[in-house]
Design a protein around this motif. Structure first.
Motif, PDB file in Angstrom:
ATOM      1  N   ASP A 173       0.842  -1.196   0.000  1.00  0.00           N
ATOM      2  CA  ASP A 173       0.000   0.000   0.000  1.00  0.00           C
ATOM      3  C   ASP A 173       0.875   1.244   0.000  1.00  0.00           C
ATOM      4  O   ASP A 173       1.784   1.372   0.840  1.00  0.00           O
ATOM      5  N   PHE A 174       0.570   2.157  -0.914  1.00  0.00           N
ATOM      6  CA  PHE A 174       1.283   3.431  -0.999  1.00  0.00           C
ATOM      7  C   PHE A 174       0.281   4.539  -0.652  1.00  0.00           C
ATOM      8  O   PHE A 174      -0.702   4.741  -1.363  1.00  0.00           O
ATOM      9  N   HIS A 175       0.541   5.268   0.441  1.00  0.00           N
ATOM     10  CA  HIS A 175      -0.392   6.259   0.974  1.00  0.00           C
ATOM     11  C   HIS A 175      -0.009   7.659   0.481  1.00  0.00           C
ATOM     12  O   HIS A 175       1.169   8.039   0.516  1.00  0.00           O
ATOM     13  N   TYR A 176      -1.030   8.412   0.091  1.00  0.00           N
ATOM     14  CA  TYR A 176      -0.840   9.793  -0.368  1.00  0.00           C
ATOM     15  C   TYR A 176      -1.724  10.706   0.475  1.00  0.00           C
ATOM     16  O   TYR A 176      -2.898  10.425   0.697  1.00  0.00           O
ATOM     17  N   ARG A 177      -1.151  11.815   0.920  1.00  0.00           N
ATOM     18  CA  ARG A 177      -1.880  12.768   1.753  1.00  0.00           C
ATOM     19  C   ARG A 177      -1.688  14.183   1.204  1.00  0.00           C
ATOM     20  O   ARG A 177      -0.751  14.452   0.472  1.00  0.00           O
ATOM     21  N   GLY A 178      -2.600  15.071   1.582  1.00  0.00           N
ATOM     22  CA  GLY A 178      -2.500  16.458   1.154  1.00  0.00           C
ATOM     23  C   GLY A 178      -3.442  16.769   0.004  1.00  0.00           C
ATOM     24  O   GLY A 178      -4.204  15.918  -0.478  1.00  0.00           O
ATOM     25  N   ILE A 179      -3.369  18.011  -0.474  1.00  0.00           N
ATOM     26  CA  ILE A 179      -4.300  18.467  -1.509  1.00  0.00           C
ATOM     27  C   ILE A 179      -4.029  17.823  -2.857  1.00  0.00           C
ATOM     28  O   ILE A 179      -4.908  17.802  -3.722  1.00  0.00           O
ATOM     29  N   PHE A 180      -2.834  17.308  -3.071  1.00  0.00           N
ATOM     30  CA  PHE A 180      -2.508  16.661  -4.346  1.00  0.00           C
ATOM     31  C   PHE A 180      -2.561  15.138  -4.246  1.00  0.00           C
ATOM     32  O   PHE A 180      -2.075  14.445  -5.141  1.00  0.00           O
ATOM     33  N   ALA A 181      -3.144  14.617  -3.160  1.00  0.00           N
ATOM     34  CA  ALA A 181      -3.127  13.175  -2.933  1.00  0.00           C
ATOM     35  C   ALA A 181      -3.793  12.408  -4.067  1.00  0.00           C
ATOM     36  O   ALA A 181      -3.234  11.430  -4.581  1.00  0.00           O
ATOM     37  N   GLU A 182      -4.991  12.834  -4.472  1.00  0.00           N
ATOM     38  CA  GLU A 182      -5.698  12.094  -5.526  1.00  0.00           C
ATOM     39  C   GLU A 182      -4.928  12.130  -6.838  1.00  0.00           C
ATOM     40  O   GLU A 182      -4.800  11.112  -7.526  1.00  0.00           O
ATOM     41  N   HIS A 183      -4.404  13.315  -7.185  1.00  0.00           N
ATOM     42  CA  HIS A 183      -3.666  13.440  -8.449  1.00  0.00           C
ATOM     43  C   HIS A 183      -2.450  12.523  -8.464  1.00  0.00           C
ATOM     44  O   HIS A 183      -2.228  11.791  -9.446  1.00  0.00           O
ATOM     45  N   LEU A 184      -1.670  12.527  -7.395  1.00  0.00           N
ATOM     46  CA  LEU A 184      -0.466  11.698  -7.346  1.00  0.00           C
ATOM     47  C   LEU A 184      -0.818  10.210  -7.360  1.00  0.00           C
ATOM     48  O   LEU A 184      -0.132   9.403  -8.006  1.00  0.00           O
ATOM     49  N   ALA A 185      -1.898   9.854  -6.664  1.00  0.00           N
ATOM     50  CA  ALA A 185      -2.311   8.445  -6.638  1.00  0.00           C
ATOM     51  C   ALA A 185      -2.769   7.992  -8.026  1.00  0.00           C
ATOM     52  O   ALA A 185      -2.455   6.877  -8.466  1.00  0.00           O
ATOM     53  N   ARG A 186      -3.506   8.846  -8.731  1.00  0.00           N
ATOM     54  CA  ARG A 186      -3.960   8.497 -10.073  1.00  0.00           C
ATOM     55  C   ARG A 186      -2.793   8.347 -11.045  1.00  0.00           C
ATOM     56  O   ARG A 186      -2.789   7.464 -11.915  1.00  0.00           O
ATOM     57  N   VAL A 187      -1.804   9.225 -10.905  1.00  0.00           N
ATOM     58  CA  VAL A 187      -0.619   9.131 -11.767  1.00  0.00           C
ATOM     59  C   VAL A 187       0.111   7.817 -11.527  1.00  0.00           C
ATOM     60  O   VAL A 187       0.507   7.118 -12.465  1.00  0.00           O
ATOM     61  N   ALA A 188       0.298   7.463 -10.250  1.00  0.00           N
ATOM     62  CA  ALA A 188       0.973   6.196  -9.926  1.00  0.00           C
ATOM     63  C   ALA A 188       0.166   5.007 -10.442  1.00  0.00           C
ATOM     64  O   ALA A 188       0.733   4.048 -10.988  1.00  0.00           O
ATOM     65  N   GLU A 189      -1.139   5.068 -10.284  1.00  0.00           N
ATOM     66  CA  GLU A 189      -1.993   3.965 -10.741  1.00  0.00           C
ATOM     67  C   GLU A 189      -1.880   3.762 -12.247  1.00  0.00           C
ATOM     68  O   GLU A 189      -1.675   2.642 -12.726  1.00  0.00           O
ATOM     69  N   SER A 190      -2.005   4.846 -13.022  1.00  0.00           N
ATOM     70  CA  SER A 190      -1.948   4.710 -14.480  1.00  0.00           C
ATOM     71  C   SER A 190      -0.558   4.294 -14.950  1.00  0.00           C
ATOM     72  O   SER A 190      -0.423   3.556 -15.926  1.00  0.00           O
ATOM     73  N   THR A 191       0.491   4.753 -14.234  1.00  0.00           N
ATOM     74  CA  THR A 191       1.848   4.359 -14.613  1.00  0.00           C
ATOM     75  C   THR A 191       2.067   2.873 -14.396  1.00  0.00           C
ATOM     76  O   THR A 191       2.667   2.189 -15.233  1.00  0.00           O
ATOM     77  N   LEU A 192       1.579   2.353 -13.269  1.00  0.00           N
ATOM     78  CA  LEU A 192       1.703   0.916 -13.012  1.00  0.00           C
ATOM     79  C   LEU A 192       0.898   0.108 -14.025  1.00  0.00           C
ATOM     80  O   LEU A 192       1.348  -0.944 -14.489  1.00  0.00           O
ATOM     81  N   HIS A 193      -0.268   0.605 -14.387  1.00  0.00           N
ATOM     82  CA  HIS A 193      -1.073  -0.104 -15.387  1.00  0.00           C
ATOM     83  C   HIS A 193      -0.366  -0.170 -16.738  1.00  0.00           C
ATOM     84  O   HIS A 193      -0.571  -1.120 -17.503  1.00  0.00           O
ATOM     85  N   SER A 194       0.456   0.836 -17.025  1.00  0.00           N
ATOM     86  CA  SER A 194       1.114   0.862 -18.327  1.00  0.00           C
ATOM     87  C   SER A 194       2.162  -0.234 -18.487  1.00  0.00           C
ATOM     88  O   SER A 194       2.539  -0.559 -19.621  1.00  0.00           O
ATOM     89  N   VAL A 195       2.642  -0.807 -17.368  1.00  0.00           N
ATOM     90  CA  VAL A 195       3.665  -1.859 -17.469  1.00  0.00           C
ATOM     91  C   VAL A 195       3.148  -3.228 -17.051  1.00  0.00           C
ATOM     92  O   VAL A 195       3.881  -4.208 -17.115  1.00  0.00           O
TER      93      VAL A 195
END
Length: 214
Positions: free
Chosen positions: A176-198
């Motif tokens: 589990d990778f936890h993201y906090r703060g106002i950019f939490a959703e954006h950073l989590a979505r970026v990580a998710e799509s990047t992992l899906h790409s590989v």
């Protein structure tokens, strides 16, 4: 016959309101652009150009409003911008990440949020995404986890108790990778799509046609 007085804003009050709204909008935009500005600092030329533009814009806001419509709001904002351009630190090229990415053969580096290894406190990590492995490194470039991309079954970003979590499953393991703060959703979505790409998606198995019998 009675007439109701209508309040008419003076030109100075109207301009002050516009400048105040402009300042609030600019501040909001700067908050959204903060991650990109941090990355921009790694490029000496781009960072220097940004400081020069910020200084020119600040000086313009100090001189023009006073000479044209005598607004102190814009002058104060311009002075703050000019001082920020002077006091901003020098560019800080980050060659460590580039060297590590080249050594690992990483295709891209994304923010991994906070990861808690077994029997260890949580650490802010980065994901070095390679074609065959995902390397999870802490701020000291120490490897905390290696995930084989061929074994990744899922990588899903979801919100939980105000935080965003990217849960990655492979073989019999979960991270589990936890993201906090106002950019939490954006950073989590970026990580998710990047992992899906590989992630290697298995090819569908087509049903075989039975040979016709005479």
């Amino acid at each position: 016959m009675s007439t109701t007085p209508t309040a008419v804003d003076s030109p100075q009050e109207s301009i002050a309101a516009r400048l105040r709204n402009f300042g609030l909008g600019t501040l909001f935009a700067l908050v959204l652009l903060l991650p990109k500005l941090l990355n921009l600092r790694r490029d000496r030329r781009s960072w220097l150009a940004l400081r020069i533009l910020l200084g020119i814009a600040g000086a313009s806001l100090v001189v023009l409003p006073i000479s044209l419509w005598n607004s102190w709001h814009a002058a104060i904002a311009g002075l703050a911008m000019f001082l920020a351009a002077i006091l901003l630190p020098e560019a800080k090229p980050d060659t460590t990440l580039a060297d590590t990415a080249a050594r690992l053969g990483a295709l891209v580096i994304v923010n991994g949020g906070s990861y808690e290894p077994e029997d260890a406190p949580p650490s802010e990590v980065q994901l070095f995404v390679c074609s065959d492995h995902i390397w999870v490194l802490d701020s000291h470039q120490q490897s905390l986890l290696v995930i084989p991309t061929a074994e990744i079954a899922s990588a899903v970003a979801s919100e939980s108790a105000g935080d965003w979590i990217v849960r990655t499953r492979w073989a019999e393991h979960t991270a589990d990778f936890h993201y906090r703060g106002i950019f939490a959703e954006h950073l989590a979505r970026v990580a998710e799509s990047t992992l899906h790409s590989v992630i290697h998606t298995p090819l569908p198995i087509l049903p075989q046609k039975r040979a016709a019998t005479a």
